[in-house]
Design a protein around this motif. Structure first.
Motif, short mmCIF file in Angstrom:
data_model
loop_
_atom_site.label_atom_id
_atom_site.label_comp_id
_atom_site.label_asym_id
_atom_site.label_seq_id
_atom_site.Cartn_x
_atom_site.Cartn_y
_atom_site.Cartn_z
N LEU A 65 0.83 -1.20 0.00
CA LEU A 65 0.00 0.00 0.00
C LEU A 65 0.87 1.26 0.00
O LEU A 65 0.63 2.20 -0.76
CB LEU A 65 -0.93 -0.01 1.21
N LYS A 66 1.90 1.25 0.84
CA LYS A 66 2.79 2.41 0.92
C LYS A 66 3.55 2.60 -0.40
O LYS A 66 3.71 3.72 -0.89
CB LYS A 66 3.77 2.26 2.09
N LEU A 67 4.02 1.51 -0.98
CA LEU A 67 4.71 1.59 -2.27
C LEU A 67 3.80 2.17 -3.34
O LEU A 67 4.20 3.06 -4.10
CB LEU A 67 5.21 0.20 -2.69
N TRP A 68 2.56 1.69 -3.39
CA TRP A 68 1.57 2.22 -4.34
C TRP A 68 1.38 3.71 -4.13
O TRP A 68 1.40 4.49 -5.08
CB TRP A 68 0.25 1.45 -4.17
N ALA A 69 1.19 4.10 -2.87
CA ALA A 69 0.94 5.51 -2.56
C ALA A 69 2.11 6.39 -2.98
O ALA A 69 1.91 7.47 -3.54
CB ALA A 69 0.65 5.66 -1.07
N GLU A 70 3.32 5.92 -2.71
CA GLU A 70 4.51 6.72 -3.04
C GLU A 70 4.80 6.74 -4.54
O GLU A 70 5.05 7.80 -5.10
CB GLU A 70 5.72 6.18 -2.27
N GLU A 71 4.77 5.58 -5.16
CA GLU A 71 5.13 5.49 -6.59
C GLU A 71 4.10 6.17 -7.49
O GLU A 71 4.46 6.73 -8.52
CB GLU A 71 5.30 4.03 -7.01
N ALA A 72 2.82 6.10 -7.11
CA ALA A 72 1.77 6.68 -7.94
C ALA A 72 1.33 8.06 -7.44
O ALA A 72 0.38 8.63 -7.98
CB ALA A 72 0.57 5.73 -7.99
N LEU A 79 -5.82 7.60 -0.45
CA LEU A 79 -5.16 6.63 0.40
C LEU A 79 -6.00 6.33 1.64
O LEU A 79 -6.17 5.17 2.03
CB LEU A 79 -3.77 7.15 0.80
N GLN A 80 -6.56 7.36 2.22
CA GLN A 80 -7.44 7.18 3.37
C GLN A 80 -8.66 6.33 3.00
O GLN A 80 -9.07 5.45 3.76
CB GLN A 80 -7.88 8.53 3.93
N ALA A 81 -9.22 6.58 1.85
CA ALA A 81 -10.38 5.80 1.39
C ALA A 81 -10.01 4.33 1.23
O ALA A 81 -10.77 3.43 1.61
CB ALA A 81 -10.93 6.36 0.09
#
Length: 113
Positions: A65-72, A79-81
């Motif tokens: 999840l963190k990788l997705w949030a950072e990379e995209a 992210l909260q949703a």
């Protein structure tokens, strides 16, 4: 669909299946022999995979999840949703021992504000 294709994969699968469920055992065997990572949050599976196939990188839901949030460059609201959906639909709340627990808490705290 991925399958065990070589006798070495089958041997590793049988070794792992003695301790963890078949799905995690086949995933671990394939990852070991094909140079992949395993994504799981199951503590027992993680512990046994670390013991039996220590060269296989393990990743968690929060790491992905963190990788997705950072990379995209995901906005905090999106992210909260996603985190709220994980909490509601999958009953997923990371434990306090999770290395990214504080990150989860910060994002979720911002959503309560």
């Amino acid at each position: 669909m991925l399958r065990l294709e070589h006798s070495e994969e089958e041997v590793t699968f049988v070794d792992l299946a003695a301790s963890i469920d078949d799905g995690e055992a086949v995933t671990g065997a394939l990852a070991f022999h094909r140079g992949c990572s395993v994504a799981t949050d199951d503590r027992k599976a993680r512990r046994l995979l670390e013991e039996h196939v220590p060269t296989v990188p393990l990743v968690s839901t929060l790491e992905l999840l963190k990788l997705w949030a950072e990379e995209a460059s995901i906005p905090d609201t999106e992210l909260q949703a996603a985190m709220m959906s994980m909490k509601s639909w999958a009953s997923y709340i990371p434990g306090v021992r999770d290395p990214l627990h504080e990150w989860w808490q910060e994002i979720m705290q911002d959503s309560a504000s």
